[in-house]
Scaffold this motif. Structure first.
Motif, PDB file in Angstrom:
ATOM      1  N   GLN A   2       0.711  -1.336   0.109  1.00 66.28           N
ATOM      2  CA  GLN A   2       0.194  -0.037   0.122  1.00 66.28           C
ATOM      3  C   GLN A   2       0.842   1.374  -0.036  1.00 66.28           C
ATOM      4  OE1 GLN A   2      -2.470  -0.674   3.497  1.00 66.28           O
ATOM      5  NE2 GLN A   2      -4.216  -1.521   2.210  1.00 66.28           N
ATOM      6  N   LYS A   3       1.950   1.204   0.492  1.00 69.36           N
ATOM      7  CA  LYS A   3       3.091   2.424   0.476  1.00 69.36           C
ATOM      8  C   LYS A   3       3.565   2.596  -0.766  1.00 69.36           C
ATOM      9  CE  LYS A   3       4.581   1.515   5.346  1.00 69.36           C
ATOM     10  NZ  LYS A   3       5.575   1.209   6.231  1.00 69.36           N
ATOM     11  N   MET A   4       3.413   1.552  -1.848  1.00 68.29           N
ATOM     12  CA  MET A   4       4.122   1.616  -3.115  1.00 68.29           C
ATOM     13  C   MET A   4       3.156   2.562  -4.094  1.00 68.29           C
ATOM     14  SD  MET A   4       5.611  -1.844  -3.709  1.00 68.29           S
ATOM     15  CE  MET A   4       6.579  -2.930  -2.828  1.00 68.29           C
ATOM     16  N   LYS A   5       3.874   3.542  -4.666  1.00 66.88           N
ATOM     17  CA  LYS A   5       3.130   4.354  -5.529  1.00 66.88           C
ATOM     18  C   LYS A   5       3.161   4.102  -6.976  1.00 66.88           C
ATOM     19  CE  LYS A   5       4.088   8.510  -2.696  1.00 66.88           C
ATOM     20  NZ  LYS A   5       4.728   9.825  -2.659  1.00 66.88           N
ATOM     21  N   VAL A   6       2.052   3.943  -7.476  1.00 73.07           N
ATOM     22  CA  VAL A   6       2.198   3.562  -9.020  1.00 73.07           C
ATOM     23  C   VAL A   6       1.873   5.055 -10.049  1.00 73.07           C
ATOM     24  CG1 VAL A   6       0.915   2.243 -10.924  1.00 73.07           C
ATOM     25  CG2 VAL A   6       0.854   1.294  -8.402  1.00 73.07           C
ATOM     26  N   TYR A   7       2.487   4.982 -11.370  1.00 72.18           N
ATOM     27  CA  TYR A   7       2.754   6.383 -11.817  1.00 72.18           C
ATOM     28  C   TYR A   7       2.287   6.017 -13.383  1.00 72.18           C
ATOM     29  CZ  TYR A   7       5.501   8.113  -7.902  1.00 72.18           C
ATOM     30  OH  TYR A   7       6.061   8.526  -6.850  1.00 72.18           O
ATOM     31  N   VAL A  44       5.873   1.416 -11.124  1.00 72.82           N
ATOM     32  CA  VAL A  44       6.438   1.970 -10.008  1.00 72.82           C
ATOM     33  C   VAL A  44       7.947   2.335 -10.271  1.00 72.82           C
ATOM     34  CG1 VAL A  44       4.950   0.526  -8.610  1.00 72.82           C
ATOM     35  CG2 VAL A  44       7.240  -0.423  -9.703  1.00 72.82           C
ATOM     36  N   GLU A  68      11.855   3.828  -5.192  1.00 72.07           N
ATOM     37  CA  GLU A  68      10.833   4.031  -4.115  1.00 72.07           C
ATOM     38  C   GLU A  68      10.492   2.546  -3.569  1.00 72.07           C
ATOM     39  OE1 GLU A  68       8.606   7.996  -6.032  1.00 72.07           O
ATOM     40  OE2 GLU A  68       7.689   6.066  -5.617  1.00 72.07           O
TER      41      GLU A  68
END
Length: 211
Positions: free
Chosen positions: A173-178, A202, A206
């Protein structure tokens, strides 16, 4: 030279510019110490042939020298054996003075002394890039016929202990998807068209921080 001719070497010192016949250096080797030896200034007895350029380009008939350095061991019975051997890259000799020696290539690959046909290069290697950021930096597709072992491969790990599932979910959940575009300079060397530049994913740095 492509004809594998043997060229006589000569030596001189800074104090005495007179040239002397090259004489092998004797070294005392000990298993407990690193042996170093300094030899006198080397001179080739003649220059390479066809050194002139044609229309600013290297001469297709250019001849070269290679310097071969051998370490020989002599036994008590008089027998001599090659302990190590190193061959330089191709050398162009425009004058017999050492300051006029130049190698034919900038990147030097050397054959390992104890690795069969293995070779090594000190520094980073770039393919389709002049600015490699890692030991091997490949910009483009890579075709491999054997196995590729990565850090995430089970075959290179031991002492496996499963992480708590709740902690794993929290990390995900802490990982950001771009949504992102590859930079034009990278897309060019990687062979990506305008449509392929657009991706979803990702950021490796990060992910490393989270895990």
């Amino acid at each position: 030279s492509p004809l594998a001719d043997h060229i006589q070497l000569e030596q001189s010192t800074k104090a005495d510019r007179k040239r002397y016949q090259f004489k092998p250096t004797q070294m005392e080797l000990s298993p407990d110490m690193t042996a170093k030896s300094t030899i006198m200034r080397l001179h080739f007895s003649k220059t390479t042939e066809n050194n002139g350029r044609k229309k600013g380009k290297p001469n297709s008939d250019q001849r070269y020298f290679s310097l071969v350095v051998n370490i020989l061991g002599k036994c008590e019975n008089g027998e001599t054996y090659v302990l190590a051997s190193q061959t330089s890259e191709r050398i162009i000799v425009r004058a017999t003075n050492p300051s006029q020696f130049e190698t034919d290539v900038e990147v030097v690959w050397r054959k390992c002394q104890h690795g069969g046909d293995n070779v090594y290069h000190v520094g980073k290697v770039g393919i389709n890039t002049e600015k490699p950021e890692e030991a091997l930096d490949v910009h483009g597709n890579l075709r491999v016929t054997g196995n590729v072992y990565k850090q995430s491969d089970r075959r290179v790990k031991e002492n496996l202990k499963e992480v708590d599932a709740r902690q794993s979910v929290d990390n995900i959940q802490k990982m950001k998807v771009y949504h992102y575009d590859y930079r034009p300079e990278y897309a060019e060397v990687a062979g990506l068209d305008e449509e392929s530049r657009r991706e979803v994913g990702v950021i490796a740095q990060e992910v490393q921080e989270v895990l």
